[in-house]
Design an enzyme around this catalytic site. Structure first.
Site, PDB file in Angstrom:
ATOM      1  N   GLU A   1      32.808  20.905  35.024  1.00  0.00           N
ATOM      2  CA  GLU A   1      31.741  21.766  34.512  1.00  0.00           C
ATOM      3  C   GLU A   1      30.609  20.890  33.958  1.00  0.00           C
ATOM      4  OE1 GLU A   1      32.083  23.777  30.667  1.00  0.00           O
ATOM      5  OE2 GLU A   1      31.457  25.635  31.637  1.00  0.00           O
TER       6      GLU A   1
ATOM      7  N   LYS B   1      32.089  30.848  12.265  1.00  0.00           N
ATOM      8  CA  LYS B   1      31.557  29.487  12.267  1.00  0.00           C
ATOM      9  C   LYS B   1      30.687  29.386  13.511  1.00  0.00           C
ATOM     10  CE  LYS B   1      31.625  25.690  13.550  1.00  0.00           C
ATOM     11  NZ  LYS B   1      30.459  25.149  14.280  1.00  0.00           N
TER      12      LYS B   1
ATOM     13  N   CYS C   1      28.120  30.523  30.874  1.00  0.00           N
ATOM     14  CA  CYS C   1      29.502  30.168  31.224  1.00  0.00           C
ATOM     15  C   CYS C   1      29.865  30.629  32.619  1.00  0.00           C
ATOM     16  CB  CYS C   1      30.461  30.754  30.212  1.00  0.00           C
ATOM     17  SG  CYS C   1      30.305  32.536  30.086  1.00  0.00           S
TER      18      CYS C   1
ATOM     19  N   GLU D   1      37.479  32.257  25.450  1.00  0.00           N
ATOM     20  CA  GLU D   1      36.558  32.331  26.586  1.00  0.00           C
ATOM     21  C   GLU D   1      36.009  30.933  26.766  1.00  0.00           C
ATOM     22  OE1 GLU D   1      33.975  35.548  25.512  1.00  0.00           O
ATOM     23  OE2 GLU D   1      35.566  36.992  25.871  1.00  0.00           O
TER      24      GLU D   1
HETATM   25  P1  NAD Z   1      32.047  23.658  22.073  1.00  0.00           P
HETATM   26  O1  NAD Z   1      33.477  23.868  22.441  1.00  0.00           O
HETATM   27  O2  NAD Z   1      31.549  22.273  21.929  1.00  0.00           O
HETATM   28  O3  NAD Z   1      31.717  24.352  20.686  1.00  0.00           O
HETATM   29  C1  NAD Z   1      31.927  25.727  20.468  1.00  0.00           C
HETATM   30  C2  NAD Z   1      32.182  25.951  19.004  1.00  0.00           C
HETATM   31  O4  NAD Z   1      33.397  25.314  18.625  1.00  0.00           O
HETATM   32  C3  NAD Z   1      31.105  25.378  18.083  1.00  0.00           C
HETATM   33  O5  NAD Z   1      30.903  26.299  17.034  1.00  0.00           O
HETATM   34  C4  NAD Z   1      31.754  24.090  17.571  1.00  0.00           C
HETATM   35  O6  NAD Z   1      31.277  23.672  16.321  1.00  0.00           O
HETATM   36  C5  NAD Z   1      33.205  24.510  17.473  1.00  0.00           C
HETATM   37  N1  NAD Z   1      34.198  23.431  17.520  1.00  0.00           N
HETATM   38  C6  NAD Z   1      34.132  22.268  18.186  1.00  0.00           C
HETATM   39  N2  NAD Z   1      35.273  21.547  18.005  1.00  0.00           N
HETATM   40  C7  NAD Z   1      36.092  22.300  17.211  1.00  0.00           C
HETATM   41  C8  NAD Z   1      37.400  22.124  16.671  1.00  0.00           C
HETATM   42  N3  NAD Z   1      38.127  21.036  16.921  1.00  0.00           N
HETATM   43  N4  NAD Z   1      37.912  23.112  15.905  1.00  0.00           N
HETATM   44  C9  NAD Z   1      37.209  24.234  15.662  1.00  0.00           C
HETATM   45  N5  NAD Z   1      35.957  24.446  16.127  1.00  0.00           N
HETATM   46  C10 NAD Z   1      35.403  23.501  16.901  1.00  0.00           C
HETATM   47  O7  NAD Z   1      31.209  24.497  23.132  1.00  0.00           O
HETATM   48  P2  NAD Z   1      29.618  24.571  23.241  1.00  0.00           P
HETATM   49  O8  NAD Z   1      29.149  23.234  23.712  1.00  0.00           O
HETATM   50  O9  NAD Z   1      29.061  25.162  22.008  1.00  0.00           O
HETATM   51  O10 NAD Z   1      29.413  25.652  24.408  1.00  0.00           O
HETATM   52  C11 NAD Z   1      29.419  25.320  25.759  1.00  0.00           C
HETATM   53  C12 NAD Z   1      30.765  25.590  26.371  1.00  0.00           C
HETATM   54  O11 NAD Z   1      31.133  26.934  26.099  1.00  0.00           O
HETATM   55  C13 NAD Z   1      30.819  25.456  27.865  1.00  0.00           C
HETATM   56  O12 NAD Z   1      32.022  24.843  28.239  1.00  0.00           O
HETATM   57  C14 NAD Z   1      30.827  26.891  28.361  1.00  0.00           C
HETATM   58  O13 NAD Z   1      31.401  27.095  29.617  1.00  0.00           O
HETATM   59  C15 NAD Z   1      31.600  27.551  27.286  1.00  0.00           C
HETATM   60  N6  NAD Z   1      31.298  28.988  27.234  1.00  0.00           N
HETATM   61  C16 NAD Z   1      32.218  29.862  27.712  1.00  0.00           C
HETATM   62  C17 NAD Z   1      31.947  31.221  27.699  1.00  0.00           C
HETATM   63  C18 NAD Z   1      32.935  32.227  28.227  1.00  0.00           C
HETATM   64  O14 NAD Z   1      32.733  33.403  27.953  1.00  0.00           O
HETATM   65  N7  NAD Z   1      33.951  31.832  28.965  1.00  0.00           N
HETATM   66  C19 NAD Z   1      30.724  31.676  27.213  1.00  0.00           C
HETATM   67  C20 NAD Z   1      29.808  30.742  26.742  1.00  0.00           C
HETATM   68  C21 NAD Z   1      30.111  29.393  26.751  1.00  0.00           C
HETATM   69  O1  6OD Z   2      26.609  39.692  28.106  1.00  0.00           O
HETATM   70  C1  6OD Z   2      27.825  39.618  28.171  1.00  0.00           C
HETATM   71  O2  6OD Z   2      28.518  40.571  28.320  1.00  0.00           O
HETATM   72  C2  6OD Z   2      28.511  38.312  28.060  1.00  0.00           C
HETATM   73  N1  6OD Z   2      29.764  38.340  27.655  1.00  0.00           N
HETATM   74  C3  6OD Z   2      27.864  37.186  28.390  1.00  0.00           C
HETATM   75  C4  6OD Z   2      28.461  35.893  28.379  1.00  0.00           C
HETATM   76  C5  6OD Z   2      27.756  34.814  28.731  1.00  0.00           C
HETATM   77  C6  6OD Z   2      28.332  33.500  28.703  1.00  0.00           C
HETATM   78  O3  6OD Z   2      27.721  32.454  28.735  1.00  0.00           O
END
Ligand code: NAD
Ligand code: 6OD
Length: 486
Positions: A390, A178, A288, A254
């Site tokens: 954040e 998804k 992230c 993550e």
């Molecule tokens: P989000 O949590 O809003 O959405 C991520 C995904 O989850 C989307 O596909 C969304 O449709 C889905 N989703 C939302 N609510 C849900 C539910 N109740 N059940 C199932 N699925 C659901 O995150 P975002 O805004 O897309 O991304 C930004 C966030 O992601 C930031 O907090 C960032 O730090 C984090 N992030 C973390 C990492 C990491 O590796 N730690 C990497 C990238 C982004």
């Molecule tokens: O490139 C990568 O290995 C990785 N995991 C990137 C993640 C980025 C998060 O926003």
């Protein structure tokens, strides 16, 4: 208008409900595609297709053949590089210079790296004594976990999705993905590549939609899903964990971060400034493990602030196709409202705005885009919300410090624990400091230098588990021990 359908059992299919939603170009605000919204019916079909695939050809392929097909997936992404690049840039607005160096090549590499890894990882064996003297042989066998639910975010859509799908398929699982509702295109396009590479129907399925009350939530609740891997916000992770508790399904998370960078006075300041520029502003701050808190040792504080300000003001903002552009828009107007809320809050909390703090003037063609200024603050207290929460935008707060103990305490004073960066020429100090920092990703004199074989993940509210290299195998496979009495 382009239409984006689900990819289920090797075919592109429409939603039963007939509901569609818009895919918006964040650089212009224009609608670039209509996307089918999945619900229970599509999730049911996708999970059933995945289960059937596990029982079919995919479940019986010799490992060498499975790996060869995953290599072909990577090769086909690279052969269709321009299409993936155009789709990713249209969905995210990110500069081509970034997507062509990181998102697409790394998105492809995820299939090769994990295929090679899984092929070469041994399992353990132990010979044991028995009272009758004949002994017994123990050996572990690794099997796929089953149907993996993959829920991915919008900031590096292809890369972060294949980072999960690559190891999942390498371990022999089938997936239902998804993707984020903001960035459906590259995940959809990958369906074509899977067919071209000979991945059997049902192994890779995609259902588009939203989170709550939509495809995301139904996927996490589906009893036929054996485990859920999720990258996104900590709050969403909490909701998914509750859903996965039914049936005691495994999760790999993550999540968010509020990552510190620590700059000691002995650091190579050119390097530290170049690295902090990238960690605070790359991908418009939507990484992230990006830096939102910078701690600089007092003797170099003023110089660091003024040089980072100059760097931020020299960023070239504009459309992704322009090769000189290194700063794109945020992902959406909604996200810009959130980030601008923090920009206002910073001023209310008493910050000095060193640069930025608002919305830039853009040519008319980009008037509907989610553009925002890179922003630097100083002067906030350690309890300010802007320093604790954040933001996920192109901004950072810089604060001076006077001692190693003080800065370690400041860096760790957060609910998150994803990443931390230390800049110093003194490697003994670097080693001493990183060992005290509570984060899963620790960089010294670099940032986003990432070998895909290394563990990746966060502590505290930043996640559960580690993916990457052999570490992902713990999540994507089940280990059983076989004991043979000799
Ligand atoms: P989000 O949590 O809003 O959405 C991520 C995904 O989850 C989307 O596909 C969304 O449709 C889905 N989703 C939302 N609510 C849900 C539910 N109740 N059940 C199932 N699925 C659901 O995150 P975002 O805004 O897309 O991304 C930004 C966030 O992601 C930031 O907090 C960032 O730090 C984090 N992030 C973390 C990492 C990491 O590796 N730690 C990497 C990238 C982004
Ligand atoms: O490139 C990568 O290995 C990785 N995991 C990137 C993640 C980025 C998060 O926003």
């Amino acid at each position: 208008m382009k239409e984006i359908r689900h990819f289920i059992n090797g075919e592109y299919v429409a939603s039963e409900s007939g509901r569609l939603f818009d895919d918006i170009d964040p650089a212009t605000g224009e609608n670039i595609a209509r996307v089918h919204e999945g619900g229970k019916a599509e999730i049911d079909r996708a999970v059933a297709a995945a289960r059937a695939a596990l029982d079919g050809e995919w479940g019986h392929l010799p490992i060498a053949e499975r790996m060869a097909r995953l290599h072909r997936v990577a090769d086909r992404i690279n052969e269709r590089f321009e299409e993936f690049l155009a789709a990713e840039c249209a969905d995210t607005g990110k500069p081509r210079s970034m997507a062509s160096h990181i998102d697409i090549p790394r998105g492809a590499a995820n299939f090769k790296i994990f295929a090679d890894l899984v092929k070469n990882v041994p399992t353990e064996s132990f010979h044991m004594d028995t009272p009758d003297g004949t002994g017994a042989l123990n050996y572990a066998i690794r099997r796929p976990k089953g149907v993996i639910g993959v829920i991915s975010p919008w900031n590096l859509p292809l890369l972060l999705m294949t980072w999960k799908v690559g190891p999942a398929l390498a371990c022999g699982n089938a997936v239902v993905v998804k993707p984020s509702e903001e960035t459906p295109q590259t995940t959809a396009l990958l369906g074509e590549v899977m067919n071209e590479a000979g991945i059997p129907a049902g192994v890779y399925n995609v259902v588009h939609g939203f989170g709550p009350g939509s495809a995301g939530e139904y996927l996490t609740q589906h009893k036929g899903v054996d485990a859920v891997t999720f990258t996104g916000e900590t709050r969403t992770g909490t909701a998914i964990m509750k859903a996965a508790a039914e049936g005691i399904r495994d999760v790999s998370f993550e999540l968010g971060g509020k990552n510190p960078a620590i700059v000691f006075a002995d650091a190579d300041l050119d390097q530290a400034i170049e690295g902090t520029m990238r960690s605070a502003f790359a991908n418009c701050g939507q990484v992230c493990f990006g830096t939102e808190r910078v701690y600089v040792e007092r003797p170099v504080f003023d110089e660091f602030v003024s040089r980072l300000k100059a760097g931020a003001e020299a960023l070239k903002m504009g459309p992704s196709q322009d090769p000189d552009v290194n700063f794109g828009p945020l992902i959406s107007q909604e996200h810009r409202d959130k980030v601008l809320g923090y920009y206002r809050l910073a001023e209310e909390e008493g910050a000095t705005v060193v640069t930025g703090g608002g919305v830039p003037e853009m040519p008319e063609a980009f008037g509907g885009g989610a553009w925002i200024q890179p922003t630097i603050w100083t002067g906030l207290g350690d309890d300010a919300r802007v320093v604790r929460e954040e933001i996920f935008g192109p901004c950072c707060h810089i604060r001076p410090f006077d001692s190693e103990d003080e800065v370690v305490g400041l860096a760790n004073d957060t609910d998150y624990g994803l990443a931390a960066t230390v800049w110093t020429r003194d490697l003994a100090r670097a080693n001493r400091v990183v060992r005290r920092l509570e984060a899963g990703l620790l960089w010294v004199n670099s940032w986003f230098l990432r070998d895909l074989r290394t563990p990746f993940g966060g502590m505290k509210s930043s996640g559960i588990g580690r993916e990457g290299g052999v570490h992902g195998l713990e999540f994507y496979s089940e280990l059983s021990n076989v004991c043979i009495k000799l």
